[in-house]
Write a protein that holds these residues in place. Structure first.
Motif, short mmCIF file in Angstrom:
data_model
loop_
_atom_site.label_atom_id
_atom_site.label_comp_id
_atom_site.label_asym_id
_atom_site.label_seq_id
_atom_site.Cartn_x
_atom_site.Cartn_y
_atom_site.Cartn_z
N MET A 66 0.83 -1.21 0.00
CA MET A 66 0.00 0.00 0.00
C MET A 66 0.87 1.25 0.00
O MET A 66 0.55 2.24 -0.66
CB MET A 66 -0.94 -0.01 1.20
CG MET A 66 -2.08 -1.01 1.01
SD MET A 66 -3.03 -1.24 2.48
CE MET A 66 -4.05 0.20 2.45
N GLN A 67 1.98 1.20 0.74
CA GLN A 67 2.84 2.38 0.81
C GLN A 67 3.47 2.69 -0.55
O GLN A 67 3.75 3.84 -0.87
CB GLN A 67 3.93 2.18 1.86
CG GLN A 67 3.41 2.52 3.25
CD GLN A 67 4.36 2.09 4.34
OE1 GLN A 67 5.37 1.43 4.09
NE2 GLN A 67 4.05 2.47 5.57
N ASN A 68 3.68 1.64 -1.35
CA ASN A 68 4.34 1.83 -2.65
C ASN A 68 3.36 1.97 -3.81
O ASN A 68 3.78 2.07 -4.95
CB ASN A 68 5.29 0.67 -2.92
CG ASN A 68 6.45 0.71 -1.95
OD1 ASN A 68 7.00 1.77 -1.70
ND2 ASN A 68 6.79 -0.42 -1.37
N ASN A 69 2.07 1.95 -3.52
CA ASN A 69 1.07 2.06 -4.58
C ASN A 69 0.43 3.45 -4.52
O ASN A 69 -0.21 3.80 -3.53
CB ASN A 69 0.01 0.96 -4.36
CG ASN A 69 -0.98 0.92 -5.51
OD1 ASN A 69 -1.18 1.92 -6.21
ND2 ASN A 69 -1.58 -0.24 -5.72
N PRO A 70 0.56 4.25 -5.60
CA PRO A 70 0.04 5.62 -5.59
C PRO A 70 -1.45 5.70 -5.29
O PRO A 70 -1.95 6.68 -4.73
CB PRO A 70 0.33 6.13 -7.01
CG PRO A 70 1.20 5.12 -7.65
CD PRO A 70 1.21 3.87 -6.85
N LYS A 71 -2.16 4.60 -5.65
CA LYS A 71 -3.60 4.55 -5.40
C LYS A 71 -3.93 4.75 -3.91
O LYS A 71 -4.97 5.28 -3.54
CB LYS A 71 -4.10 3.19 -5.87
CG LYS A 71 -5.57 3.11 -6.15
CD LYS A 71 -5.89 1.79 -6.79
CE LYS A 71 -7.06 1.13 -6.12
NZ LYS A 71 -7.23 -0.25 -6.56
N TYR A 72 -3.02 4.28 -3.07
CA TYR A 72 -3.28 4.35 -1.63
C TYR A 72 -2.56 5.51 -0.94
O TYR A 72 -2.59 5.63 0.26
CB TYR A 72 -2.86 3.03 -0.96
CG TYR A 72 -3.66 1.86 -1.45
CD1 TYR A 72 -4.99 1.71 -1.09
CD2 TYR A 72 -3.08 0.90 -2.27
CE1 TYR A 72 -5.74 0.64 -1.55
CE2 TYR A 72 -3.80 -0.18 -2.74
CZ TYR A 72 -5.13 -0.31 -2.38
OH TYR A 72 -5.87 -1.37 -2.84
N GLN A 73 -1.89 6.36 -1.73
CA GLN A 73 -1.14 7.48 -1.13
C GLN A 73 -2.10 8.62 -0.80
O GLN A 73 -3.00 8.92 -1.58
CB GLN A 73 -0.07 7.99 -2.09
CG GLN A 73 0.81 6.89 -2.65
CD GLN A 73 2.11 6.74 -1.90
OE1 GLN A 73 2.77 7.72 -1.72
NE2 GLN A 73 2.45 5.54 -1.52
N ARG A 74 -1.86 9.26 0.32
CA ARG A 74 -2.68 10.42 0.66
C ARG A 74 -2.27 11.60 -0.22
O ARG A 74 -1.09 11.76 -0.48
CB ARG A 74 -2.43 10.81 2.12
CG ARG A 74 -3.09 9.87 3.06
CD ARG A 74 -3.00 10.42 4.44
NE ARG A 74 -3.47 9.42 5.37
CZ ARG A 74 -3.35 9.51 6.66
NH1 ARG A 74 -2.75 10.54 7.18
NH2 ARG A 74 -3.81 8.57 7.44
N PRO A 75 -3.25 12.42 -0.65
CA PRO A 75 -2.87 13.60 -1.44
C PRO A 75 -2.07 14.57 -0.58
O PRO A 75 -2.28 14.61 0.64
CB PRO A 75 -4.23 14.22 -1.83
CG PRO A 75 -5.22 13.63 -0.90
CD PRO A 75 -4.67 12.33 -0.39
N PRO A 76 -1.15 15.29 -1.16
CA PRO A 76 -0.35 16.23 -0.35
C PRO A 76 -1.23 17.31 0.26
O PRO A 76 -2.21 17.74 -0.34
CB PRO A 76 0.64 16.81 -1.37
CG PRO A 76 0.07 16.50 -2.71
CD PRO A 76 -0.84 15.33 -2.57
#
Ligand SMILES: Cc1cc2nc3c(=O)[nH]c(=O)nc-3n(C[C@H](O)[C@H](O)[C@H](O)COP(=O)(O)O)c2cc1C
Length: 161
Positions: free
Chosen positions: A149-159
């Motif tokens: 999840m940490q490496n998948n942009p889908k699960y990254q929080r928007p800045p």
């Protein structure tokens, strides 16, 4: 991995098993905390990834008196999924194991049962290894999923702007 070992022992046989398990867990790099079961509160288990619980049986297959308070406290326990493996002598193990299952703990389906007042050192080590491998399974998946999840942009929080 943090491992708790709680036990009760009158003539020392269960204690010997607990010490063998403790030594093995330390040898494979676990952080181990060992205590007599009558001096710990159920809540203590919250801080550990895996608990080993050892009991003797006297008095017509009854639960040892030193484990009564722990048993009663289980009704207030509120941490489902806590992992527990049992060792020791006689049917007391099954009484506590059944109660812990009812109270939401995940109990290892193998038990290390003492035979004729003794259990070989390597039997204890083998059991400890098996229980540790069982106890680590879900943790391993948690680490893999977190990593994915940490490496998948889908699960990254928007800045945050
Ligand atoms: C007086 C006495 C009563 C016992 N009663 C039982 C019993 O009811 N059921 C059982 O499975 N084992 C019974 N045992 C066997 C003990 O569980 C066994 O000796 C065990 O190794 C004791 O563990 P400890 O050395 O850690 O105290 C009894 C042993 C003694 C000496």
């Amino acid at each position: 991995m943090k491992v708790f070992i709680g036990y009760v022992s009158l003539s020392g046989n269960t204690e010997k098993m607990a010490i063998n398990i403790k030594n093995r867990m330390m040898a494979v790099g676990c952080e181990v905390y060992m205590e007599r079961l009558d001096t710990v509160e159920v809540d203590t288990l919250k801080d550990f990834d895996l608990a080993f619980i050892g009991l003797y049986t006297w008095n017509q297959d009854d639960l040892p008196y030193e484990a009564h308070e722990f048993y009663e406290e289980l009704d207030q326990a509120d941490f489902p999924g806590g992992k527990v493996a049992f060792f020791g002598a006689g049917d007391a193990i099954h009484i506590l194991s059944a109660k812990m299952k009812i109270c939401g703990f995940t109990v290892y389906d193998r038990v290390l049962k003492m035979e004729q007042e003794t259990t070989a050192h390597d039997q204890c080590e083998h059991f400890a290894d098996q229980a540790l491998s069982w106890g680590s399974k879900r943790m391993k998946w948690r680490f893999i999923l977190t990593d994915l999840m940490q490496n998948n942009p889908k699960y990254q929080r928007p800045p945050i702007c």
